[in-house]
Design an enzyme around this catalytic site. Structure first.
Site, PDB file in Angstrom:
ATOM      1  N   GLU B  85     -26.493  -5.555   1.868  1.00 22.51           N
ATOM      2  CA  GLU B  85     -26.236  -4.249   1.252  1.00 22.51           C
ATOM      3  C   GLU B  85     -24.810  -3.782   1.504  1.00 22.51           C
ATOM      4  O   GLU B  85     -24.365  -3.710   2.652  1.00 22.51           O
ATOM      5  CB  GLU B  85     -27.238  -3.208   1.795  1.00 22.51           C
ATOM      6  N   LYS B 280     -34.956   4.389   7.275  1.00 27.56           N
ATOM      7  CA  LYS B 280     -34.546   3.185   6.545  1.00 27.56           C
ATOM      8  C   LYS B 280     -33.056   2.946   6.748  1.00 27.56           C
ATOM      9  O   LYS B 280     -32.617   1.818   6.968  1.00 27.56           O
ATOM     10  CB  LYS B 280     -34.872   3.346   5.054  1.00 27.56           C
ATOM     11  N   ASP B 296     -36.309 -11.437  15.110  1.00 26.04           N
ATOM     12  CA  ASP B 296     -37.277 -11.336  14.019  1.00 26.04           C
ATOM     13  C   ASP B 296     -37.318  -9.886  13.527  1.00 26.04           C
ATOM     14  O   ASP B 296     -37.861  -9.004  14.187  1.00 26.04           O
ATOM     15  CB  ASP B 296     -38.642 -11.782  14.573  1.00 26.04           C
ATOM     16  N   HIS B 393     -21.040   4.642  -1.854  1.00 27.16           N
ATOM     17  CA  HIS B 393     -21.896   3.548  -2.276  1.00 27.16           C
ATOM     18  C   HIS B 393     -21.473   2.999  -3.634  1.00 27.16           C
ATOM     19  O   HIS B 393     -21.447   1.792  -3.843  1.00 27.16           O
ATOM     20  CB  HIS B 393     -23.335   4.065  -2.338  1.00 27.16           C
TER      21      HIS B 393
END
Lengths: 440, 440
Positions: B85, B280, B296, B393
């Site tokens: 991202e 998030k 992981d 962004h």
């Protein structure tokens, strides 16, 4: 001591690497060598990958594998998975094969609604605010026309803008709670652009609204952003068969196996310590496909785990039942995915993954991803309630360690036999190989 | 229609690719070409990566970037991040730089306890069961000696084995709830191996326990497995400074900025739709380091989101306060990480990432990862409460799209200027570039 650096992002890739190598590693030459080993020969392709993010110095490899034989709504799929954990692709393939001659997976999209919110502070009468919002709703929609027109042409767009009074949670806190249909796009940029426009319109219109007092005109927008919590962007996947068809191991009868499966799922439903791990296993399958198809696994993870906790206790995402001699096993998960935009068209392997999946719509991809999660969970519980999880896992793990230590084929054979009866922890394997070698 | 395939896993890599290309893509040649483009020239290295999982056909590239200038407990770090991202590494670097001259990040490990459970069904007296477990506890520990001895030599091992009566949740359901200290190992294999041994001992001893009735001797172990819910494997990271030092934008005073930050965090604490997205964003930072260091991320995600929901409502993982003119911003997250075992020694880039991080212990890595999460959240909220999230962004997003469409430097310049004032959705960019080209 290392000193801070100014303007790192403006350095060339080589300069960045040199700085890192000189300041943070023992052997600059070796560092350079490793990083370059992972560069792609094709400099145009490498540049494309470098520019996905900032300060890129190399490519991190995730293995890209294939789990074939998934029968989903009577269509056969081979599912691409990008994942570093051993056993995930093997387990998916095994579950796909198991259900192949039992009717395969049946799936259904329950909803595709996405959510975004403008969070704001309003000091005044909530009744007046409601009247105001109802009045400006057409203006909110009209002002965002430039953003929404292409989406609307394709059948999507803003589906509702609702005022939510949250003053019980926090003084003077309100939201524009907005719903969107973003079709084949994940929609983050679309939704955030709409919301930022809503916020601008909201401020402008409140300044000019005659019925507001001076205080009421000072609407203070805190932030405007989509939500990754998407409980109504939901998909269901299911498998079922007569109990007698559940022949999985010689050691356990079909009926006993079905009962063990149902009981294991029940435990994951009532016990959070188990539910978290149970769902983690589901995410092994889900994230692997999410990654391979260029979607954002952090968004998917956040939305799914919050959904698992939605009734106040963290619970299993899958369910199992045993009725009239039919075993049924299903999952319901929220999944906000895209098959256009973002990385989907930029990353050549993502593009290929979508081609292998027969160029699915976002709705179709939701169903495939849910199936990958359900299959993974079936395989995991099957192992857990029969042979235990370690047997399959350790075989791969053991091979990885032996490869890393450059074990010969003979050494591998001896130690695989040895670790059939012994726990293959990393140190135990290292020790056993050293013993084997020193005994020669 | 494509038909199922038998023995796919036993095919060579080339045979697998040919089957996929022939059955699931339009152009077999092109498919082969793309997959091979991503293979490493070094066949030994490629084999190593192929063998991490099953049915590997290529390498999926995640950009591997660096965020420098992290001052953590007075030591300077450059943090490696693997993430697809855009803006994540840039935001981390920006936050690191911002806090660099304000004392940096302070961190503390609160606990390192890991959990595993043997889930079983026992039909009988729970009092007798408790007496039995107390009696066999030394046998449970002794039987697992072969698994635990190396871990114990280094100071870790089993720290407790406790019977939990869960019969209120599910009929006859009990657990051995076990705690472990796994030091620098993530510990999954160690814990699962111990638990499977506990289960075997539990069954054997119950068969032979004279005080049990015939029914009571039939302890039925459902499954034995570690938990990814680790609320006591916890780390805290914090930044703080006098309010006056919070000069971030000309348009907003330090005090106003501090208040906006605190309010935004409060909203994420009371409103789940916002909390999920807030967290998030934190995971963008956390997962990027978790991936780069070979840990992981599904395990970490599951543990952290369940922790965010632990009090019955899904809440923010970060907190902010404004007291005595001091702004304080902190995170507490559970993180079960390893710096030995697993991929850490197998994956050359993971090995290098750990070297760049100065070969941290698992405790140190917990602190670095928590800092990455906190920094990410600081940067995200800072954008949200000032310029909005889209501005930063979209710049990266816009460049990605333009690169994909092979825009010239001149075209880029024109369109970057254009999209300063217009929403750069994917379709809008494509259209604008097409218009630009057709007008020439």
């Amino acid at each position: 001591m290392t000193t801070p650096i100014q303007g790192f992002s403006k350095l060339s890739k080589e300069e960045k690497i040199n700085w890192i190598a000189d300041n943070y590693t023992d052997n600059s030459e070796a560092t350079l060598e490793i990083l370059k080993t992972y560069w792609n020969e094709d400099s145009v392709l490498q540049k494309l990958h470098d520019e996905f993010i900032e300060n890129t110095i190399s490519n991190y490899y995730l293995p890209f594998g294939i789990a074939p034989n998934f029968l989903i709504n009577n269509k056969l799929y081979a599912i691409p998975m990008a994942i570093e954990e051993s056993s995930v692709v093997a387990a998916a393939s095994k579950a796909a094969k198991f259900w192949l001659d039992k009717g395969g997976f049946k799936t259904k999209v329950i909803g595709t609604q996405k959510i975004g919110q403008v969070h704001f502070i309003f000091k005044g009468s909530s009744e007046k605010l409601q009247v105001f919002i109802d009045k400006i709703r057409p203006i909110l929609i009209n002002d965002s026309r430039a953003i929404t027109q292409n989406m609307e042409k394709r059948g999507g767009g803003i589906t509702s803008i609702e005022l939510r009074d949250q003053t019980k949670k926090l003084d003077n806190y309100y939201q524009l709670h907005c719903k969107f249909e973003t079709l084949d796009a994940m929609g983050a940029n679309f939704i955030n652009s709409c919301l930022e426009q809503f916020a601008a319109t909201l401020k402008r219109e409140s300044h000019n609204y005659e019925l507001f007092s001076e205080d009421e005109r000072q609407i203070d927008v805190v932030m405007s952003i989509l939500s990754n919590y998407v409980p109504d962007c939901l998909v269901r996947a299911e498998v079922s068969c007569p109990i007698d068809d559940l022949e999985v191991e010689q050691s356990v009868s079909p009926k006993e196996f079905a009962e063990k499966m149902v009981r294991a799922v029940k435990i994951a439903n009532v016990e959070p310590y188990r539910a978290v791990t149970h769902n983690k296993g589901i995410m092994n399958g889900i994230d692997a496909v999410v990654l391979a198809t260029g979607n954002d696994f952090r968004a998917v993870e956040a939305g799914i785990h919050a959904y698992a906790a939605k009734d106040g206790s963290y619970r299993s995402l899958t369910h199992a039942s045993l009725e009239d001699d039919i075993f049924k096993f299903w999952i319901e998960v929220p999944l906000a995915l895209g098959t256009v935009g973002g990385l989907t068209s930029l990353h050549p392997l993502v593009h290929l993954a979508l081609e292998i999946l027969q160029k699915p719509s976002a709705r179709e991809l939701m169903q495939i991803v849910a199936v990958a999660g359900l299959a993974q969970n079936f395989a995991a519980i099957r192992s857990l309630v029969t042979t235990g999880i370690q047997q399959g896992h350790m075989k791969m793990h053991l091979l990885n360690i032996l490869n890393q230590m450059s074990a010969t084929e003979d050494e591998k054979k001896t130690l695989i036999a040895h670790f059939r009866k012994n726990a293959a922890t990393h140190s135990a394997v290292v020790e056993a190989l050293q013993n084997l070698r020193s005994n020669l």
